[in-house]
Motif scaffolding. Structure first.
Motif, PDB file in Angstrom:
ATOM      1  N   PHE A 458      35.489  36.334  26.182  1.00 24.77           N
ATOM      2  CA  PHE A 458      34.596  37.430  25.800  1.00 24.77           C
ATOM      3  C   PHE A 458      34.437  37.393  24.284  1.00 24.77           C
ATOM      4  O   PHE A 458      35.367  37.660  23.535  1.00 24.77           O
ATOM      5  N   ASN A 459      33.232  37.035  23.868  1.00 28.26           N
ATOM      6  CA  ASN A 459      32.987  36.804  22.453  1.00 28.26           C
ATOM      7  C   ASN A 459      33.273  38.025  21.597  1.00 28.26           C
ATOM      8  O   ASN A 459      33.819  37.924  20.499  1.00 28.26           O
ATOM      9  N   ALA A 460      32.893  39.216  22.094  1.00 30.24           N
ATOM     10  CA  ALA A 460      33.091  40.429  21.301  1.00 30.24           C
ATOM     11  C   ALA A 460      34.579  40.708  21.086  1.00 30.24           C
ATOM     12  O   ALA A 460      34.984  41.179  20.021  1.00 30.24           O
ATOM     13  N   TYR A 461      35.387  40.429  22.094  1.00 31.02           N
ATOM     14  CA  TYR A 461      36.835  40.601  21.967  1.00 31.02           C
ATOM     15  C   TYR A 461      37.390  39.621  20.934  1.00 31.02           C
ATOM     16  O   TYR A 461      38.091  40.011  19.995  1.00 31.02           O
ATOM     17  N   SER A 462      37.062  38.338  21.103  1.00 32.54           N
ATOM     18  CA  SER A 462      37.629  37.294  20.250  1.00 32.54           C
ATOM     19  C   SER A 462      37.101  37.373  18.818  1.00 32.54           C
ATOM     20  O   SER A 462      37.879  37.341  17.856  1.00 32.54           O
ATOM     21  N   GLU A 463      35.787  37.498  18.668  1.00 36.18           N
ATOM     22  CA  GLU A 463      35.226  37.565  17.321  1.00 36.18           C
ATOM     23  C   GLU A 463      35.540  38.906  16.660  1.00 36.18           C
ATOM     24  O   GLU A 463      35.722  38.981  15.440  1.00 36.18           O
ATOM     25  N   GLY A 464      35.604  39.963  17.481  1.00 37.74           N
ATOM     26  CA  GLY A 464      36.010  41.254  16.936  1.00 37.74           C
ATOM     27  C   GLY A 464      37.430  41.203  16.402  1.00 37.74           C
ATOM     28  O   GLY A 464      37.728  41.734  15.324  1.00 37.74           O
ATOM     29  N   TRP A 465      38.330  40.541  17.149  1.00 35.60           N
ATOM     30  CA  TRP A 465      39.703  40.372  16.670  1.00 35.60           C
ATOM     31  C   TRP A 465      39.720  39.581  15.361  1.00 35.60           C
ATOM     32  O   TRP A 465      40.432  39.930  14.420  1.00 35.60           O
ATOM     33  N   ALA A 466      38.936  38.498  15.296  1.00 35.52           N
ATOM     34  CA  ALA A 466      38.964  37.654  14.101  1.00 35.52           C
ATOM     35  C   ALA A 466      38.507  38.424  12.858  1.00 35.52           C
ATOM     36  O   ALA A 466      39.061  38.233  11.770  1.00 35.52           O
ATOM     37  N   LEU A 467      37.521  39.305  13.015  1.00 36.54           N
ATOM     38  CA  LEU A 467      37.113  40.148  11.884  1.00 36.54           C
ATOM     39  C   LEU A 467      38.206  41.161  11.547  1.00 36.54           C
ATOM     40  O   LEU A 467      38.522  41.390  10.372  1.00 36.54           O
ATOM     41  N   TYR A 468      38.767  41.773  12.579  1.00 37.79           N
ATOM     42  CA  TYR A 468      39.872  42.705  12.380  1.00 37.79           C
ATOM     43  C   TYR A 468      41.037  41.995  11.683  1.00 37.79           C
ATOM     44  O   TYR A 468      41.711  42.563  10.808  1.00 37.79           O
ATOM     45  N   ALA A 469      41.246  40.723  12.027  1.00 33.83           N
ATOM     46  CA  ALA A 469      42.328  39.941  11.423  1.00 33.83           C
ATOM     47  C   ALA A 469      42.126  39.767   9.924  1.00 33.83           C
ATOM     48  O   ALA A 469      43.102  39.671   9.168  1.00 33.83           O
ATOM     49  N   GLU A 470      40.888  39.706   9.477  1.00 36.73           N
ATOM     50  CA  GLU A 470      40.635  39.601   8.044  1.00 36.73           C
ATOM     51  C   GLU A 470      41.190  40.826   7.305  1.00 36.73           C
ATOM     52  O   GLU A 470      41.672  40.712   6.178  1.00 36.73           O
ATOM     53  N   SER A 471      41.112  41.990   7.942  1.00 35.79           N
ATOM     54  CA  SER A 471      41.675  43.191   7.317  1.00 35.79           C
ATOM     55  C   SER A 471      43.194  43.208   7.433  1.00 35.79           C
ATOM     56  O   SER A 471      43.884  43.754   6.562  1.00 35.79           O
ATOM     57  N   LEU A 472      43.752  42.613   8.495  1.00 34.35           N
ATOM     58  CA  LEU A 472      45.211  42.488   8.589  1.00 34.35           C
ATOM     59  C   LEU A 472      45.732  41.630   7.439  1.00 34.35           C
ATOM     60  O   LEU A 472      46.795  41.913   6.872  1.00 34.35           O
TER      61      LEU A 472
END
Length: 600
Positions: A458-472
């Motif tokens: 699920f692209n939104a899950y995976s790409e959403g996580w990757a963007l969220y990871a930038e803030s982590l």
């Protein structure tokens, strides 16, 4: 709440799915039926998708014959695949959810969602994909995908692997001809890529076609790797004969068709201009975001976020002496500052790759502050092959083989080093490497979930996580300078602008030039890089919207968990949700809330 109370809590039902091993072992009988169904579907999937078997490292043993094959992309093969898909949907639906453990119910729900989404393009529109509605374009087609697959995924360790490579070369010729026939039919229905896309496609086909067969990358990939593995045999003669006598004639036939289609000159860039374009775009947006957001809602979300992020960037840039012009003007000026550029040379590109590796290694050392028991899976960072760099994305990630035979790969397009000013690279590495895609997908691969579930992407899950990871990464001081942090915010601005641009192209009749101009003026990316991005959105509708919509869902889920748990909130425990594997955003937010309430 202690562990025993947690296990019997009704509010914790879905959260049990996150627990490995022993808890799943206490499963109802229905779980065995579901897993057997999943196993049958997985076996059918591998038979119909031999390249997937190779990507997963499952083309060995009983599946060894699959390493000699490519997908059957003929008309008959498409029909067979759709019939198999509908049978899979019926088989999973037949397993009653009330007969399952909470973890198995989640697996059933996610797999059914994925299977039903896969059925929509052909069932409703007669297309292979709603997010890739054109069969042949600058980033898609046998000419583009198969050489990359053979070079990056088809492993060469012995003579049998070399023979399998030769068989796949021959199969590539057949696949090219099948695709040519299908593209001609789809063009007659109105589904053909924009003219500029066909120009890029023809240029890349020429690069594949121009070398002598012996020097073609398809031949040299086998020759080089066989020599490195000390595998005896005249592989150059064998491979070049197939390229010369089979692949080149098939490629010539496809080039002739694309030239013919180009001469007819489609000039519109958006899906609004093709038959059922509005419906296809709505389906693409739903598939990419796993939400029911309308194009108007996504467009306005993008405008609001662009304004908010621009204001934050303005503050940072002013504080660092960048005061003249718009935020995009200042970022564009920063993009060409000598201190931000690598030399435009092989040595400069090699140094860029070394710096990316160093950044990934430094963040890997900090993962224990973000997740419990962080994995340490290898990641290779490579340059996008020169033959496809003109049409390829700026950066992307390849999953590692499940058997460990091939590591994960993070590809970066280095056609122009000017696309990659130094301040922009940390956020890119955190997105593609750790704590982004590489961390999330490694945890998903290692989780105790059925293989079919692991493949429910699920692209939104995976790409959403990757963007969220930038803030982590920002939380653990991954951005060494204020300008590095400006690069991080620019990454968010870029994804917010995509919401505006993608919907603008496909529902508001923006052309490629207007969309490119908006990105340059808003995000501060160089014009060539911006144009390549826009060209992707024109030919892969909806996909670009998954990033920021997914990021918003991850942020909402975390804020909800923090509000419920208060002082008990621990982000490492929150990130244990990754062990449940990818899922639609609606299910993600529901599960996060259930887990938070169960442990509040």
């Amino acid at each position: 709440m202690d562990r025993r109370t947690f296990l019997t809590s009704s509010s914790a039902a879905s959260a049990i799915a996150l627990m490995p091993g022993a808890l799943r072992a206490q499963a109802p009988a229905g779980d065995a039926k579901l897993n057997a169904t999943f196993d049958r579907i997985m076996a059918d999937t591998l038979r119909e998708q031999p390249t997937l078997a190779t990507v997963l490292g499952m083309d060995k043993g009983a599946n060894a014959a699959l390493k000699h094959k490519l997908e059957d992309n003929s008309a008959a093969g498409r029909i067979k695949g759709q019939l198999t898909l509908h049978q899979a949907i019926r088989d999973v639906t037949a397993v009653a959810p009330e007969s399952l453990s909470p973890g198995a119910r989640l697996d059933r729900e996610v797999v059914l969602y994925s299977l039903n989404a896969r059925a929509i393009p052909i069932d409703k529109f007669g297309l292979n994909s709603v997010q890739r509605p054109y069969l042949i374009f600058q980033q898609g087609g046998v000419y583009f995908e198969t050489p990359d697959f053979l070079n990056a995924s088809h492993t060469i360790t012995d003579a049998e692997d070399c023979g399998a490579y030769l068989d796949r070369l021959a199969a590539m010729a057949t696949a090219l001809d099948n695709e040519t026939v299908q593209q001609k039919k789809e063009a007659a229905r109105g589904y053909v890529a924009p003219g500029w896309s066909l120009d890029l496609t023809l240029g890349q086909m020429a690069k594949l076609r121009d070398p002598s067969a012996a020097q073609n990358g398809l031949t040299q990939s086998l020759v080089t790797r066989a020599a490195k593995a000390n595998i005896a045999g005249d592989w150059q003669a064998k491979a070049s004969a197939i390229v010369e006598k089979q692949i080149y004639p098939a490629l010539d036939r496809q080039i002739a068709l694309i030239r013919e289609l180009r001469a007819k000159g489609r000039t519109d860039d958006g899906l609004w201009a093709v038959p059922k374009g509005d419906e296809i775009y709505a389906a693409a947006l739903a598939e990419s975001t796993t939400t029911n957001l309308t194009p108007d809602e996504v467009h306005h979300m993008g405008l609001e976020q662009v304004a908010s992020i621009t204001a934050e960037l303005d503050t940072i840039l002013k504080a660092n002496g960048l005061t003249q012009g718009s935020v995009a003007d200042r970022l564009n000026a920063l993009n060409v500052r000598p201190d931000q550029l690598y030399p435009d040379s092989d040595a400069g590109r090699a140094q860029l790759i070394r710096d990316l590796n160093a950044g990934n290694a430094a963040m890997t050392a900090k993962l224990g502050r973000l997740v419990n028991n962080p994995p340490n899976a290898p990641l290779e960072i490579r340059r996008v092959p020169i033959e496809i760099q003109d049409g390829a994305s700026n950066g992307y990630y390849y999953l590692a083989a499940l058997d460990g035979s091939r590591p994960a790969i993070y590809w970066i397009n280095l056609k122009s080093v000017g696309d990659w000013p130094k301040y922009s690279l940390p956020s890119l590495t955190y997105h593609e490497g750790v704590p982004g895609h590489h961390l999330q997908l490694t945890i998903a691969q290692q989780a105790k979930t059925p293989l079919l579930r692991k493949l429910a992407f699920f692209n939104a899950y995976s790409e959403g996580w990757a963007l969220y990871a930038e803030s982590l990464a920002d939380e653990v001081h991954g951005y060494a300078t204020p300008l590095d942090r400006a690069g991080f915010l620019q990454s968010y601005l870029f994804r917010a602008a995509r919401l505006v641009i993608d919907t603008g192209i496909h529902t508001r009749k923006w052309d490629r030039a207007k969309a490119t101009d908006y990105m340059v003026r808003t995000v501060g990316f160089a014009q060539p890089r911006s144009q390549r991005e826009i060209e992707r959105y024109c030919t892969q509708p909806g996909q670009a919207c998954s990033y920021k919509v997914g990021h918003a869902a991850w942020v909402r889920a975390r804020e909800k968990a923090m509000a419920i748990q208060g002082a008990k909130f621990d982000e490492r425990n929150f990130h244990d949700i990754l062990q449940a594997g990818a899922m639609p955003l609606t299910i993600l937010e529901r599960m996060v809330e259930e887990r938070a309430r169960a442990s509040a």
